[in-house]
Design an enzyme around this catalytic site. Sequence first.
Site, PDB file in Angstrom:
ATOM      1  N   ARG A 187     -26.599 -19.528  41.937  1.00  0.00           N
ATOM      2  CA  ARG A 187     -27.968 -19.007  42.171  1.00  0.00           C
ATOM      3  C   ARG A 187     -28.561 -19.556  43.470  1.00  0.00           C
ATOM      4  NH1 ARG A 187     -26.194 -16.431  38.515  1.00  0.00           N
ATOM      5  NH2 ARG A 187     -27.225 -15.885  36.567  1.00  0.00           N
ATOM      6  N   SER A 199     -33.988 -15.484  33.735  1.00  0.00           N
ATOM      7  CA  SER A 199     -33.896 -16.897  33.392  1.00  0.00           C
ATOM      8  C   SER A 199     -34.960 -17.673  34.152  1.00  0.00           C
ATOM      9  CB  SER A 199     -32.514 -17.442  33.758  1.00  0.00           C
ATOM     10  OG  SER A 199     -31.525 -16.826  32.958  1.00  0.00           O
ATOM     11  N   GLU A 222     -35.497 -21.336  38.272  1.00  0.00           N
ATOM     12  CA  GLU A 222     -34.763 -20.282  38.966  1.00  0.00           C
ATOM     13  C   GLU A 222     -35.749 -19.240  39.492  1.00  0.00           C
ATOM     14  OE1 GLU A 222     -31.318 -18.328  37.006  1.00  0.00           O
ATOM     15  OE2 GLU A 222     -32.035 -16.516  37.994  1.00  0.00           O
TER      16      GLU A 222
END
Length: 300
Positions: free
Chosen positions: A168, A220, A290
């Site tokens: 990510r 998320s 995130e």
Amino acid sequence: MRDAWLTSYPGVREHEPLQPYSWYGIGGRARYFLELADDAALPELVGRLNRDQVPYLVIGAATNTLFAGDELPGLTIKLSTARISINGDAVSVSAGTLMPKLAAETARAGRTGLEFGAGVPGTLGGSVFGNAGAFGGEVKDRLLRAEVVDPQGKRQVMTLAECAFGYRDSVFKRSRDRWVITSATFATTSEPPAAVRKRLLEVQKHRRATQPIEQRSLGSTFKNPPGDSAGRLIDACGLKGLQVGGAQVSPKHANFIVNLGGASADDVLALVAEMRDRVQERFGIELEPEIRVIGRAKQA
Ligand code: EPU
């Protein structure tokens, strides 16, 4: 900052509400706002914004971004470029294209490798920025190159290595947030459409079974810590269903915060802080967000 010229720039709107552009349904306003369905004017525009030290933010579908400020300074650019071209193994796609559309179109063309896109509810631009992934695939697995506009307003082609992807994460996210990703080219392989489509449907099925896709969320909330799962940790703290205002820790998946309707950015940030603090207290693990929070000096 010299931004007065934006008032008469073609297509620019002033004090534009961001809520309609937010997947999550939360937003303040943008001082200046421009939607581009074509990126031809982008190099010159980006060069000028930098020369005049005008802040700017490029958004796609804002599926991972929380607009948390009252009014974003400078120019917010929504890239709506939606172009997919398939040339043999190479699939080129523009920044504004939604990943599920990319997955579906490549599957239809009998190309495999991008099925994971069916589980990524965002645009190509945002997915390259954050090296998005789902169900065993991520952007970096198939990316050959990314086409970008640099802060001087020059188009450049970046290789996979130059994008420096991590979990990510990418060079854009770490240190090049003034660069604009305009498109990317992926390597695919040939396979009968029915077989590709079967895997794509499995991705969708798994996602529907494990994530609250019928509600608005930012995906998320936290990255998974090494070797563990943020969802499992938050769940183990008993936080599923916890509500602040209109925001709720999803009863289906603890790493998702859903907007039950009317949630404010403060509601969401209060839950983010509570989830992080409770996991820290109980497990001594510091969760890293995130989601991208825009318009607050420091997030929750
Ligand atoms: N779990 C719980 N309780 C929960 C949620 C999950 O105990 O409330 C457990 C599950 O039982 C499972 C483990 O935690 O054993 C992992 O959960 P899951 O398979 O749902 O995957 P995840 O690690 O939570 C990651 C990505 C998702 C991606 C899915 C599927 C991150 C932070 N999340 O979720 O990506 O869709 O895998 O591949 O890496 C996103 O990045 O926004 C995103 C949605």
